[in-house]
Design a protein around this motif. Structure first.
Motif, PDB file in Angstrom:
ATOM      1  N   MET A   1       0.845  -1.197   0.000  1.00 13.65           N
ATOM      2  CA  MET A   1       0.000   0.000   0.000  1.00 13.65           C
ATOM      3  C   MET A   1       0.879   1.245   0.000  1.00 13.65           C
ATOM      4  N   ALA A   2       0.552   2.186  -0.842  1.00 11.15           N
ATOM      5  CA  ALA A   2       1.346   3.408  -0.947  1.00 11.15           C
ATOM      6  C   ALA A   2       1.283   4.196   0.355  1.00 11.15           C
ATOM      7  N   LYS A   3       2.394   4.837   0.689  1.00 14.73           N
ATOM      8  CA  LYS A   3       2.420   5.721   1.842  1.00 14.73           C
ATOM      9  C   LYS A   3       1.926   7.094   1.404  1.00 14.73           C
ATOM     10  N   ILE A   4       0.877   7.557   2.065  1.00 16.48           N
ATOM     11  CA  ILE A   4       0.309   8.871   1.761  1.00 16.48           C
ATOM     12  C   ILE A   4       0.395   9.721   3.021  1.00 16.48           C
ATOM     13  N   SER A   5       1.046  10.868   2.926  1.00 15.26           N
ATOM     14  CA  SER A   5       1.229  11.749   4.075  1.00 15.26           C
ATOM     15  C   SER A   5       0.538  13.085   3.828  1.00 15.26           C
ATOM     16  N   LEU A   6      -0.199  13.528   4.816  1.00 11.83           N
ATOM     17  CA  LEU A   6      -0.834  14.842   4.790  1.00 11.83           C
ATOM     18  C   LEU A   6       0.068  15.828   5.518  1.00 11.83           C
ATOM     19  N   VAL A   7       0.394  16.928   4.852  1.00  9.02           N
ATOM     20  CA  VAL A   7       1.189  17.981   5.485  1.00  9.02           C
ATOM     21  C   VAL A   7       0.369  19.261   5.468  1.00  9.02           C
ATOM     22  N   VAL A   8       0.010  19.742   6.639  1.00 10.92           N
ATOM     23  CA  VAL A   8      -0.735  20.992   6.777  1.00 10.92           C
ATOM     24  C   VAL A   8       0.273  22.123   6.968  1.00 10.92           C
TER      25      VAL A   8
ATOM     26  N   CYS B   1       9.240  19.624   5.649  1.00 13.34           N
ATOM     27  CA  CYS B   1       8.691  18.304   5.963  1.00 13.34           C
ATOM     28  C   CYS B   1       8.128  17.639   4.706  1.00 13.34           C
ATOM     29  N   ALA B   2       7.423  18.413   3.886  1.00 18.59           N
ATOM     30  CA  ALA B   2       6.872  17.869   2.646  1.00 18.59           C
ATOM     31  C   ALA B   2       7.989  17.382   1.735  1.00 18.59           C
ATOM     32  N   ASP B   3       9.044  18.167   1.618  1.00 19.47           N
ATOM     33  CA  ASP B   3      10.176  17.768   0.767  1.00 19.47           C
ATOM     34  C   ASP B   3      10.810  16.475   1.267  1.00 19.47           C
ATOM     35  N   ARG B   4      10.979  16.359   2.588  1.00 22.59           N
ATOM     36  CA  ARG B   4      11.611  15.175   3.161  1.00 22.59           C
ATOM     37  C   ARG B   4      10.752  13.932   2.923  1.00 22.59           C
TER      38      ARG B   4
ATOM     39  N   ARG C   1       8.432  13.506   0.649  1.00 24.06           N
ATOM     40  CA  ARG C   1       8.381  13.240  -0.791  1.00 24.06           C
ATOM     41  C   ARG C   1       9.635  12.508  -1.242  1.00 24.06           C
ATOM     42  N   ALA C   2      10.787  12.909  -0.718  1.00 27.94           N
ATOM     43  CA  ALA C   2      12.054  12.260  -1.071  1.00 27.94           C
ATOM     44  C   ALA C   2      12.090  10.804  -0.606  1.00 27.94           C
ATOM     45  N   LEU C   3      11.305  10.485   0.424  1.00 28.62           N
ATOM     46  CA  LEU C   3      11.226   9.115   0.924  1.00 28.62           C
ATOM     47  C   LEU C   3      10.239   8.263   0.132  1.00 28.62           C
TER      48      LEU C   3
ATOM     49  N   GLU D   1      15.253  22.137   7.791  1.00 23.00           N
ATOM     50  CA  GLU D   1      15.558  20.759   7.398  1.00 23.00           C
ATOM     51  C   GLU D   1      15.832  19.866   8.612  1.00 23.00           C
ATOM     52  N   GLU D   2      16.368  20.448   9.693  1.00 27.73           N
ATOM     53  CA  GLU D   2      16.599  19.654  10.900  1.00 27.73           C
ATOM     54  C   GLU D   2      15.282  19.301  11.586  1.00 27.73           C
ATOM     55  N   ILE D   3      14.332  20.215  11.539  1.00 25.10           N
ATOM     56  CA  ILE D   3      13.005  19.911  12.081  1.00 25.10           C
ATOM     57  C   ILE D   3      12.364  18.795  11.258  1.00 25.10           C
ATOM     58  N   ALA D   4      12.527  18.876   9.941  1.00 22.85           N
ATOM     59  CA  ALA D   4      11.978  17.833   9.067  1.00 22.85           C
ATOM     60  C   ALA D   4      12.600  16.473   9.376  1.00 22.85           C
ATOM     61  N   GLY D   5      13.874  16.457   9.747  1.00 20.99           N
ATOM     62  CA  GLY D   5      14.526  15.211  10.112  1.00 20.99           C
ATOM     63  C   GLY D   5      13.915  14.598  11.357  1.00 20.99           C
ATOM     64  N   THR D   6      13.549  15.432  12.309  1.00 19.98           N
ATOM     65  CA  THR D   6      12.878  14.943  13.518  1.00 19.98           C
ATOM     66  C   THR D   6      11.509  14.366  13.174  1.00 19.98           C
ATOM     67  N   VAL D   7      10.792  15.053  12.290  1.00 19.11           N
ATOM     68  CA  VAL D   7       9.485  14.566  11.852  1.00 19.11           C
ATOM     69  C   VAL D   7       9.632  13.230  11.124  1.00 19.11           C
ATOM     70  N   GLU D   8      10.646  13.123  10.272  1.00 19.26           N
ATOM     71  CA  GLU D   8      10.887  11.857   9.578  1.00 19.26           C
ATOM     72  C   GLU D   8      11.062  10.718  10.579  1.00 19.26           C
ATOM     73  N   TRP D   9      11.851  10.951  11.618  1.00 20.39           N
ATOM     74  CA  TRP D   9      12.067   9.921  12.641  1.00 20.39           C
ATOM     75  C   TRP D   9      10.761   9.548  13.337  1.00 20.39           C
ATOM     76  N   LEU D  10       9.957  10.548  13.705  1.00 26.02           N
ATOM     77  CA  LEU D  10       8.701  10.267  14.392  1.00 26.02           C
ATOM     78  C   LEU D  10       7.732   9.483  13.512  1.00 26.02           C
ATOM     79  N   CYS D  11       7.854   9.628  12.211  1.00 27.23           N
ATOM     80  CA  CYS D  11       6.978   8.903  11.286  1.00 27.23           C
ATOM     81  C   CYS D  11       7.552   7.552  10.878  1.00 27.23           C
ATOM     82  N   SER D  12       8.706   7.193  11.396  1.00 27.77           N
ATOM     83  CA  SER D  12       9.392   5.983  10.962  1.00 27.77           C
ATOM     84  C   SER D  12       9.214   4.848  11.969  1.00 27.77           C
TER      85      SER D  12
END
Length: 220
Positions: free
Chosen positions: A1-8, A18-21, A23-25, A189-200
């Motif tokens: 199933m595709a991963k779909i993320s909502l970014v407000v 966060c959207a860029d990070r 999307r890159a994943l 970008e560092e905040i986005a990295g934290t978000v990536e971890w929380l979503c992983s």
């Protein structure tokens, strides 16, 4: 199933990073943003933005706005705007998104160091109140959704190098930087990295947490 993320707030500084990070994943992205004509505090606007979305893996709520001054400067229009943009919108979005989320999903809300230490006159009392309220909402949702294995956490940044800081004078920026033990403003970008971890999967046992990314301004 595709991963779909909502970014407000996905067109803004932190939300865009966060959207860029994500999307890159390889995630498919759904973006809600004022710049796209959405009102995240309006249930009908959010429902329209989510129409046709089959499911959601992650929700990142990075929208918000600041106020200014002290309580003597505060009018109810500013109070309502700031609470709607930060806190009400998080409630509206999560309520609309939860029925679309599958087991193991992740929700990340954005508090702030202002919600930790009471804020200041640069961003005003409504902002501090809204960001403190987001911590309460995070903890409530984390307990409430745990049976579905949906994790809910908050990120509480300090000053971040986004257009939100551009409203400040050089003197105010220098004073703000002087309050940061590490002496640096955080790149988005560092905040986005934290978000990536929380979503992983690496954060599979993390829920109800507030992750402070503020250079040491708050050590709670």
């Amino acid at each position: 199933m595709a991963k779909i993320s909502l970014v407000v707030g996905g067109m803004g500084g932190i939300g865009g990073a966060c959207a860029d990070r994500l999307r890159a994943l390889g995630h498919d992205l759904v973006v809600i943003d004022k710049a796209l004509g959405h009102d995240a505090s309006d249930p009908s606007s959010v429902r329209a933005a989510l129409d046709g979305v089959p499911h959601l893996t992650n929700v990142v709520h990075a929208a918000g706005s600041v106020g200014e001054g002290g309580i003597e400067d505060l009018d109810l229009a500013q109070w309502r705007r700031v609470l709607d943009d930060n806190l009400t919108s998080a409630l509206v979005v999560t309520r609309a998104a939860l029925p679309l989320m599958s087991e193991g999903g992740s929700i990340v809300l954005f508090s702030s160091v202002n919600g930790r230490h009471g804020g200041n006159r640069l961003s005003g009392p409504a902002y501090a109140t809204a960001k403190a309220g987001l911590i309460g909402l995070t903890r409530h949702l984390a307990k409430d959704q745990a049976a579905r294995r949906i994790r809910v956490n908050a990120v509480a940044p300090g000053p971040v190098a986004t257009p939100m800081l551009s409203r400040l004078s050089q003197e105010e920026l220098d004073d703000l930087r002087g309050q940061i033990p590490l002496g640096r403003v955080t790149p988005p970008e560092e905040i986005a990295g934290t978000v990536e971890w929380l979503c992983s999967p690496a954060a599979a046992s993390v829920t109800g947490a507030v992750i402070d990314v503020n250079g040491g301004m708050w050590m709670g």
